[in-house]
Scaffold this motif. Structure first.
Motif, PDB file in Angstrom:
ATOM      1  N   THR A  73      -8.667  40.369-139.727  1.00  0.00           N
ATOM      2  CA  THR A  73      -8.123  41.214-138.654  1.00  0.00           C
ATOM      3  C   THR A  73      -9.073  41.315-137.465  1.00  0.00           C
ATOM      4  O   THR A  73      -8.655  41.708-136.375  1.00  0.00           O
ATOM      5  CB  THR A  73      -7.864  42.647-139.173  1.00  0.00           C
ATOM      6  N   TYR A  76      -8.229  39.667-134.219  1.00  0.00           N
ATOM      7  CA  TYR A  76      -6.905  39.069-134.401  1.00  0.00           C
ATOM      8  C   TYR A  76      -5.948  39.684-133.388  1.00  0.00           C
ATOM      9  O   TYR A  76      -5.704  40.889-133.426  1.00  0.00           O
ATOM     10  CB  TYR A  76      -6.431  39.327-135.829  1.00  0.00           C
ATOM     11  N   CYS A  84      -7.104  47.897-141.779  1.00  0.00           N
ATOM     12  CA  CYS A  84      -6.156  48.864-141.229  1.00  0.00           C
ATOM     13  C   CYS A  84      -6.169  50.067-142.166  1.00  0.00           C
ATOM     14  O   CYS A  84      -6.192  49.898-143.398  1.00  0.00           O
ATOM     15  CB  CYS A  84      -4.747  48.290-141.154  1.00  0.00           C
ATOM     16  N   HIS A  93      -0.924  49.349-139.803  1.00  0.00           N
ATOM     17  CA  HIS A  93      -1.738  49.013-138.629  1.00  0.00           C
ATOM     18  C   HIS A  93      -2.432  50.226-138.012  1.00  0.00           C
ATOM     19  O   HIS A  93      -2.719  50.224-136.811  1.00  0.00           O
ATOM     20  CB  HIS A  93      -0.906  48.266-137.573  1.00  0.00           C
ATOM     21  N   THR A 112      -7.904  41.945-145.410  1.00  0.00           N
ATOM     22  CA  THR A 112      -7.707  40.497-145.575  1.00  0.00           C
ATOM     23  C   THR A 112      -9.040  39.811-145.343  1.00  0.00           C
ATOM     24  O   THR A 112      -9.574  39.852-144.231  1.00  0.00           O
ATOM     25  CB  THR A 112      -6.694  39.943-144.561  1.00  0.00           C
ATOM     26  N   ASP A 121      -4.994  38.763-148.857  1.00  0.00           N
ATOM     27  CA  ASP A 121      -4.438  39.917-148.119  1.00  0.00           C
ATOM     28  C   ASP A 121      -3.870  40.919-149.119  1.00  0.00           C
ATOM     29  O   ASP A 121      -2.965  40.591-149.888  1.00  0.00           O
ATOM     30  CB  ASP A 121      -3.340  39.380-147.188  1.00  0.00           C
ATOM     31  N   HIS A 184       4.663  37.790-145.546  1.00  0.00           N
ATOM     32  CA  HIS A 184       4.501  36.549-144.786  1.00  0.00           C
ATOM     33  C   HIS A 184       3.832  35.475-145.619  1.00  0.00           C
ATOM     34  O   HIS A 184       3.008  35.778-146.492  1.00  0.00           O
ATOM     35  CB  HIS A 184       3.634  36.831-143.550  1.00  0.00           C
ATOM     36  N   PHE A 190      -3.237  33.081-141.471  1.00  0.00           N
ATOM     37  CA  PHE A 190      -3.083  34.489-141.851  1.00  0.00           C
ATOM     38  C   PHE A 190      -1.595  34.824-141.950  1.00  0.00           C
ATOM     39  O   PHE A 190      -1.137  35.428-142.938  1.00  0.00           O
ATOM     40  CB  PHE A 190      -3.786  35.344-140.795  1.00  0.00           C
ATOM     41  N   GLU A 217       4.729  43.184-149.313  1.00  0.00           N
ATOM     42  CA  GLU A 217       4.019  44.379-148.838  1.00  0.00           C
ATOM     43  C   GLU A 217       4.974  45.474-148.363  1.00  0.00           C
ATOM     44  O   GLU A 217       4.960  45.865-147.200  1.00  0.00           O
ATOM     45  CB  GLU A 217       3.027  44.006-147.740  1.00  0.00           C
ATOM     46  N   GLU A 248       0.325  46.086-151.141  1.00  0.00           N
ATOM     47  CA  GLU A 248       0.481  44.656-150.817  1.00  0.00           C
ATOM     48  C   GLU A 248      -0.291  43.792-151.790  1.00  0.00           C
ATOM     49  O   GLU A 248      -1.455  44.071-152.083  1.00  0.00           O
ATOM     50  CB  GLU A 248      -0.041  44.388-149.396  1.00  0.00           C
TER      51      GLU A 248
END
Ligand code: MF3
Ligand code: CO
Ligand code: CO
Length: 276
Positions: A73, A76, A84, A93, A112, A121, A184, A190, A217, A248
């Protein structure tokens, strides 16, 4: 039309195609993810009333540095923290700051690490001191959502089966699923294809195949599903200010199910809750 490609042969950018990874990639993901899990394990004792999220964030950075890893992050898309930290009605976030955690808060810590180029992550909820029963129940429901999503992962099924399992359970428990953020694909990137929705039906999404890697997540609210992003451009909160939770894991699809790369080696996947 969705296409799959050999991860080793493919260019390193998100082209919407789905990478299928071999054994070396699984080994790399195992190492990166294990480091993330061990960091989240260590945070269990650190999360106490009075501790600031900046102190937690500093620990995340240092633990990574001590182990040859960089937080993904950091820098990023303009984000400047190593983690976060999302408290109470913050969905995801949340940006670490100098405010002390307070007795009764629930906080998601999302880390992550990039280790040898691979991304691990994971996030967990941490109760701060003594929390209300409603908060505890929301955390239990959300962790169960994650585990039911994971149980739906197998070759031949579609990614929609993950979302369906999560949504069905969350709504049966009178909770709601956040739609604005998803899991994702990941690996050397990432955030990669495919998106993993936490709602929907088993006939939707792409067919899972051995070698795919992605996160699940789910963000689950006690109130309505709607979120808004604050003026800092990152902090997502529930519009009705209801309590929200998230867990997550990073997983890799195998011949008969999946491997959960980010499982806690210490059995601390659900800090503060009874063992599942
Ligand atoms: N770790 C988050 C995820 O689960 C992404 C955080 S991106 C950041 O995908 F920039 F907000 F840190
Ligand atoms: Co993620
Ligand atoms: Co994350």
């Amino acid at each position: 039309m969705v296409t799959y490609l050999d991860a080793e042969a493919a260019p390193l950018k998100n082209t919407g195609q789905i990478r299928l990874h071999g054994p070396e990639s699984f080994a790399g993901m195992r190492k990166a993810s294990n480091l993330t899990a061990r960091c989240l394990d260590t945070l269990v004792d650190m999360v106490q009333p009075g501790v600031t999220t900046n102190e937690i964030d500093r620990f995340v950075f240092e633990f990574g540095a001590d182990n040859g890893a960089i937080p993904a992050t950091l820098n990023y898309r303009g984000y400047t923290k190593s983690s976060c930290t999302s408290i109470n009605h913050v969905v995801c976030h949340g940006i670490p700051n100098d405010k002390p955690l307070r007795d009764g808060d629930i906080v998601n810590i999302d880390v992550t690490y990039i280790l040898d180029g691979w991304h691990g992550d994971s996030s967990r909820m941490y109760p701060v001191g003594r929390v209300k029963r409603a908060a505890e129940r929301l955390m239990e429901v959300t962790h169960e959502c994650l585990m039911r999503g994971i149980a739906a992962v197998r070759p031949g099924a579609r990614t929609g089966a993950i979302g369906a399992a999560i949504q069905t359970y969350a709504e049966a428990e009178r909770c709601s699923v956040v739609r604005d953020f998803c899991g994702h694909g990941l690996g050397r990137l990432f955030h990669d294809a495919p998106n993993i929705l936490h709602y929907g039906s088993p006939s939707e999404g792409v067919e899972m195949q051995p070698g795919m890697m992605f996160t699940i997540e789910p963000m689950i609210n006690l109130g309505r599903p709607h979120v808004k992003v604050l003026s800092d451009g990152w902090t997502a909160v529930t519009r009705d200010r209801s309590l929200t939770a998230q867990y997550e894991h990073t997983v890799g699809v195998t011949a008969d199910g999946c491997e959960v790369f980010t499982l806690s080696p210490a059995g601390l996947d659900r800090p503060g809750l009874q063992a599942a």
